[in-house]
Every structure is written in structure tokens, then in C-alpha cells.
Design an enzyme around this catalytic site. Structure first.
Site, PDB file in Angstrom:
ATOM      1  N   GLU A 182       1.236  -0.819   0.097  1.00 12.14           N
ATOM      2  CA  GLU A 182      -0.055   0.283   0.249  1.00 12.14           C
ATOM      3  C   GLU A 182       1.240   1.557   0.406  1.00 12.14           C
ATOM      4  O   GLU A 182       0.318   2.648  -0.537  1.00 12.14           O
ATOM      5  CB  GLU A 182      -0.897  -0.245   1.857  1.00 12.14           C
ATOM      6  CG  GLU A 182      -0.351  -0.329   2.345  1.00 12.14           C
ATOM      7  CD  GLU A 182      -0.398  -2.014   2.768  1.00 12.14           C
ATOM      8  OE1 GLU A 182      -1.375  -1.791   4.111  1.00 12.14           O
ATOM      9  OE2 GLU A 182       0.061  -2.529   2.248  1.00 12.14           O
TER      10      GLU A 182
ATOM     11  N   CYS B 143      -1.166  -2.808   8.126  1.00 14.14           N
ATOM     12  CA  CYS B 143      -0.912  -3.137   9.621  1.00 14.14           C
ATOM     13  C   CYS B 143      -0.689  -1.375  10.654  1.00 14.14           C
ATOM     14  O   CYS B 143      -0.408  -0.598  10.531  1.00 14.14           O
ATOM     15  CB  CYS B 143       0.597  -3.766  10.034  1.00 14.14           C
ATOM     16  SG  CYS B 143       1.936  -2.527   8.651  1.00 14.14           S
TER      17      CYS B 143
ATOM     18  N   THR C 219      19.189 -39.927   4.323  1.00 13.20           N
ATOM     19  CA  THR C 219      19.168 -39.569   2.662  1.00 13.20           C
ATOM     20  C   THR C 219      20.494 -39.103   2.066  1.00 13.20           C
ATOM     21  O   THR C 219      21.102 -39.178   0.833  1.00 13.20           O
ATOM     22  CB  THR C 219      18.182 -38.387   2.231  1.00 13.20           C
ATOM     23  OG1 THR C 219      17.114 -39.045   2.528  1.00 13.20           O
ATOM     24  CG2 THR C 219      18.618 -37.529   1.024  1.00 13.20           C
TER      25      THR C 219
ATOM     26  N   GLY D  56      14.778 -38.749   4.511  1.00 15.46           N
ATOM     27  CA  GLY D  56      14.218 -39.825   3.708  1.00 15.46           C
ATOM     28  C   GLY D  56      12.545 -40.567   4.720  1.00 15.46           C
ATOM     29  O   GLY D  56      12.174 -39.923   4.901  1.00 15.46           O
TER      30      GLY D  56
ATOM     31  N   SER E 131       7.629 -39.555  10.927  1.00 16.69           N
ATOM     32  CA  SER E 131       7.411 -38.931  11.976  1.00 16.69           C
ATOM     33  C   SER E 131       6.881 -38.056  11.402  1.00 16.69           C
ATOM     34  O   SER E 131       6.213 -36.994  12.172  1.00 16.69           O
ATOM     35  CB  SER E 131       9.048 -39.349  12.073  1.00 16.69           C
ATOM     36  OG  SER E 131       9.814 -40.306  12.250  1.00 16.69           O
TER      37      SER E 131
END
Length: 362
Positions: free
Chosen positions: A54, A77, A198, A296, A302
Site C-alpha cells: 500500500e 498494519c 538420504t 527419507g 514421523s
């Protein structure tokens, strides 16, 4: 009049999109200054620390902004952040009306910007293209309200859900077209995350082809087992290694070597493993708002187990690997009952050669 509001708000939203992948941890925002159906100023937020949309639009309109309508995709804001409050400047510009796409989800501002504008005699209307704008800024909404990064899981798997054979061979399951698309998407994230296995198995670069902007690299490595000579260190892109704490004086030589090449982020354990929720909280504190996780299987599973996943990108190649010891794309504990499985919503399907991409929300 509302038809005009929707028309100009749609233009402002398209402006906001110009900041895609560049504004984190801030939202994407677009703004227009309009009088008599003429656009007098326009702007979009380009990068955290630079002027808000703005302000750019009002700067372009200059004195012509008096008596105009300001369209802005996100509530202006009232608080100081990296830049001064926008509401003060809007009031000084003497616009007669502000049309807001969606309220600011930031608790520091939520509704306060609109209230202050109204208190100063400016007409405010809100809630235009709200659903579209919430989707546009889904990363910011989670980051600012939950203090956690928005997490996307990206998997490249066979038709039977494997990411590697029983001997660990994984290059390449999906096609060149799929990999090119994946690399283009990487550039839109603050960080790319993988588990230590990985890195040990594939030794990837974890870079984003075709892009000047490179995501940070996050390695989840509870035992600090990766090598200081791994390919992830072959560029100047910051590397963060998440690991378990050690007692003073218990550092290994490898830990000392890695600390010279990466930020070592210590996170307390949970059942002998890294506490993933605590890890995400710590990453959010250093302004990592948007993460793509690319393996991985144990890390991916998880993260699902802990309810930390927001979006999926599953590339599926029409190949069958088989074998009970082949590596699955999603491991972890998993769900015990079918009526409690994780459901994917808002699915979209795309084709890349013979591969299929399934994209959806969790």
C-alpha cells in the site's frame, strides 16, 4: 459497486503474486489506488524489510490519492515491524475508502488496522476474494498464528510406494520432467529438509536448478553421522544440521568439523529421537516459514505421525519395485486403524510424461 470491488481486488491479488517465493516470512500483498475507475498507483510487497504494497501504491499516486479508494489484499498494519505502520500513512494520504481482501491473521494487528481507519473517518469494507487470498497466504497464516513452518512433503516413488530398492538404489525412479518441475518448486521454499540417511545414501546437492534464490538446507541427523565432505557443503548456501544435545566436552571430532560448515541446531530428544515439534518451533524462531521435506521414509512418516504436515507432492512413476525390505516413502509408526488414517484434501493431478503428480492438503 461490489462488482468493481471484486474486479480491482482481483487485480491486486495478481499483483501480490509477483512476490511469490520472495516475501517470506512476510505475506504476499498487492495494492491499488483507484479514483473514477482509473488506477493511479499500484504496488506489491517484494521482500521482507522493503516497503509494503500500500505504501508503494500511495507513493505512485502521490497527491492524487486524496479522495480515492485503496484496494489492498491484506489488512494494513498498525504495528512496527521491519517497516513503520501502514495505517498512519493511509490516513495522511486522505483516501476516502479502503477495500480489504482479508483480515491480517497476525494477532498484533488482527482487526486493529480496520478499526483505526474507521476511527479516522475512512470507510472500510472487508472480505473480498477472502478464500482465494487465504490460500495464497497459507504459509504466512500458519507461521504467524501457530509459530510453526508450513511443511510440504515431496516424494518421488514407484507405483507400489517405494523410494529405493532393497539394496538402497534410488536413482532415478521418476522422469527428467518430474525432476525439473521439482527443482522449479524448490526455489519457492525457505528451506529443503532431508534426513541423514538420504545424505548418506544419495549424497545430494539439495539445490534448486534454474534459480538464483536457493533454499537453505536442513539435515535432521540425531547422531551427526554425515560427512563434512558431503555434497550439501559444495555451495555457499547455509546448512542447518538438527541434532540432539551433548554434554559439554563430549563433542566428537566430526561434530567439531561439521560445526565449521553448518549451523548446529540442538533439539531435545523424545523417545531417543529428535523432538520434531520442538525442532519446528526452533526453525520458526529463525524465520524459516516454509519447508519442503524430501525424505527419507522415516523422517516423512514421523512428521505425519506428529501432525506437522500441511501439503503433499507425491510423484508416482509406473514402476513396481517390490520386496519387503525395499524402502517405503512413508514409514514412521503409521496409523493403527483405517478409520483414523490421514486424509488428503483438495487433490489435483498433473502428468509429467508417464509420471503422475498428486498434490493436496492435509
Amino acid at each position: 459497486m461490489k462488482k468493481d470491488h471484486l474486479y480491482f481486488m482481483n487485480l491486486a491479488m495478481n499483483l501480490a503474486l509477483k512476490g511469490k517465493g520472495k516475501t517470506s516470512p512476510n505475506p504476499m500483498v498487492g495494492a491499488l489506488v483507484v479514483k473514477n475507475n482509473r488506477i493511479l498507483g499500484k504496488g506489491f510487497h517484494e521482500k521482507a524489510g522493503l516497503a509494503h504494497a500500500e505504501i508503494i501504491a500511495l507513493d505512485e499516486a502521490k497527491e492524487k490519492s486524496e479522495g480515492s479508494t485503496l484496494y489492498v489484499t491484506l489488512e494494513p498494519c498498525v504495528h512496527f515491524g521491519r517497516t513503520p505502520p501502514c495505517v498512519e500513512r493511509i490516513i495522511k494520504s486522505k483516501v476516502k475508502e479502503v477495500v480489504v481482501g482479508m483480515l491480517d491473521p497476525n494477532p498484533l494487528n488482527n482487526g486493529k488496522g480496520i478499526n483505526l481507519l474507521r476511527q479516522n473517518g475512512i470507510k472500510v469494507e472487508a472480505g473480498f476474494l477472502e478464500n482465494e487470498l487465504k490460500k495464497l497466504n497459507e504459509v504466512f497464516i500458519k507461521y504467524i498464528t501457530k509459530k510453526l513452518p508450513f511443511v510440504t512433503i515431496k516424494v518421488a516413488q514407484s507405483l507400489d510406494g517405494r523410494i529405493a530398492t532393497r539394496e538402497g538404489d534410488s536413482k532415478w525412479i521418476t522422469s527428467d520432467k518430474s525432476r525439473i518441475f521439482s527443482h522449479r518448486r524448490r526455489a519457492g521454499y525457505d528451506a529443503i529438509m532431508v534426513g541423514a540417511n538420504t545424505v548418506l545414501r544419495d549424497n545430494p546437492m539439495l539445490n534448486a536448478w534454474f534459480s538464483k534464490k536457493q533454499p537453505k538446507k536442513i539435515i535432521v541427523d540425531s547422531e551427526l553421522s554425515i560427512s563434512e565432505n558431503a555434497n550439501i557443503f559444495s555451495s555457499q548456501v547455509p546448512v542447518i544440521i538438527v541434532t540432539l544435545p551433548v554434554e559439554p566436552g563430549q563433542e566428537t571430532e566430526n561434530r567439531k568439523a561439521l560445526s565449521q560448515k553448518a549451523v548446529i541446531l540442538e533439539v531435545k530428544g523424545k523417545a531417543g529421537q529428535i523432538n520434531l515439534k520442538e525442532m519446528m518451533r526452533k526453525l520458526a524462531k529463525i524465520e524459516i516459514a516454509n519447508i519442503i521435506v524430501e525424505g527419507g521414509g522415516m523422517l516423512v512418516g514421523s512428521l505425519f505421525d506428529e501432525g506437522l504436515v500441511d501439503k503433499i507432492l507425491f510423484f508416482i512413476s509406473p514402476k513396481i519395485i517390490g520386496g519387503k525390505n525395499a524402502i517405503s516413502s512413508v514409514m514412521g509408526k503409521g496409523r493403527a486403524r483405517i478409520d483414523n488414517v490421514i486424509k488428503v484434501k483438495d487433490m489435483e493431478l498433473k502428468h509429467f510424461g508417464e509420471d503422475i503428480l498428486i498434490e493436496g492438503n492435509i
